[in-house]
Design an enzyme around this catalytic site. Structure first.
Site, mmCIF file in Angstrom:
data_model
loop_
_atom_site.group_PDB
_atom_site.id
_atom_site.type_symbol
_atom_site.label_atom_id
_atom_site.label_comp_id
_atom_site.label_asym_id
_atom_site.label_seq_id
_atom_site.Cartn_x
_atom_site.Cartn_y
_atom_site.Cartn_z
ATOM 1 N N GLU A 86 0.790 5.996 12.515
ATOM 2 C CA GLU A 86 -0.565 5.558 12.872
ATOM 3 C C GLU A 86 -0.646 4.060 13.173
ATOM 4 O OE1 GLU A 86 -3.633 7.554 10.608
ATOM 5 O OE2 GLU A 86 -4.792 5.714 10.559
ATOM 6 N N ASP A 87 0.077 3.243 12.418
ATOM 7 C CA ASP A 87 -0.117 1.790 12.519
ATOM 8 C C ASP A 87 1.055 1.015 13.107
ATOM 9 O OD1 ASP A 87 -2.602 2.119 11.348
ATOM 10 O OD2 ASP A 87 -1.882 1.719 9.324
ATOM 11 N N ASP B 107 -3.391 8.225 -1.200
ATOM 12 C CA ASP B 107 -3.812 7.229 -0.203
ATOM 13 C C ASP B 107 -5.267 6.822 -0.456
ATOM 14 O OD1 ASP B 107 -3.600 5.684 2.199
ATOM 15 O OD2 ASP B 107 -4.418 7.349 3.386
ATOM 16 N N HIS C 84 3.798 7.029 5.332
ATOM 17 C CA HIS C 84 2.602 7.715 5.847
ATOM 18 C C HIS C 84 1.813 6.951 6.899
ATOM 19 C CE1 HIS C 84 0.235 5.453 2.800
ATOM 20 N NE2 HIS C 84 -0.795 5.697 3.587
ATOM 21 N N ASP C 85 1.916 5.611 6.918
ATOM 22 C CA ASP C 85 1.155 4.856 7.919
ATOM 23 C C ASP C 85 2.014 4.345 9.079
ATOM 24 O OD1 ASP C 85 -1.503 5.066 6.983
ATOM 25 O OD2 ASP C 85 -1.194 3.459 5.513
ATOM 26 N N HIS D 153 0.813 -1.226 0.000
ATOM 27 C CA HIS D 153 0.000 0.000 0.000
ATOM 28 C C HIS D 153 0.851 1.284 0.000
ATOM 29 C CE1 HIS D 153 -2.840 3.072 1.202
ATOM 30 N NE2 HIS D 153 -2.286 3.166 2.391
HETATM 31 ZN ZN ZN Z 1 -2.576 4.623 3.907
#
Ligand code: ZN
Length: 182
Positions: A64-65, A121, A60-61, A34
């Protein structure tokens, strides 16, 4: 000043942190597909060669993840990349519905770099929901996801005509896929 070497470092860093994570679609693709797709869309559909934006796309993630911190990204990849990543990171202490509402509200106020990452995204996520829908998602949930994504993208427009046109044709295809499945 980031270089292509830093871009590859960011790709390697993201791959390490996303190890073991999968996309939620029925194909269960490795998660790293992704962020790589997001960066690839920006470069090869959007025609953008700003390395900080491409690095932010790849990373980018990770906050957050994956529990990576802003400071870690800033020290390894610079303040510009860190600030783009933070701009597209949801506050996970908030309930999901509130996070989704805030994405719509915040979209018009993002920096240009963060808008580009967020637009790509949304393209990647709606493509995945269309081509490989999660097995436990109802048609209604898929429909809502596409419409929510369109509402977020409404606030991102004006940054890249090619990505926006790509998004628009994708949404047409995603809506008809949902209607065909209904
Ligand atoms: Zn994403």
């Amino acid at each position: 000043m980031n270089t292509i070497n830093n871009l590859l470092n960011a790709a390697s860093f993201a791959a390490k942190y996303h190890t073991g994570q999968t996309r939620k679609g029925e194909r269960g693709e490795p998660y790293i597909n992704h962020p790589l797709e997001v960066a690839n869309l920006i470069a090869n559909v959007g025609g953008i060669d700003d390395i900080d934006i491409l690095m932010a796309a790849i990373l980018h993630d990770t906050v957050e993840d994956c529990g990576v911190t802003r400071d870690e990204i800033a020290s390894l990849f610079g303040e510009t990349v860190a600030s783009y990543v933070l701009e597209v990171t949801d506050d996970k202490s908030l309930p999901k519905a509130e996070r989704k509402r805030l994405q719509i509200e915040h979209a018009p106020h993002l920096s240009t770099g963060a808008k580009i990452v967020k637009l790509a995204d949304k393209i990647s996520n709606i493509t995945d929901i269309t081509n490989s829908p999660p097995a436990d998602w109802t048609i209604e949930r898929r429909r809502e996801y596409v419409e929510w994504g369109s509402s977020v993208v409404a606030g991102l427009r004006g940054v890249n005509a090619k990505l926006e046109a790509h998004f628009d044709s994708l949404v047409t295809r995603a809506r008809s896929a949902v209607e065909q499945a209904a």
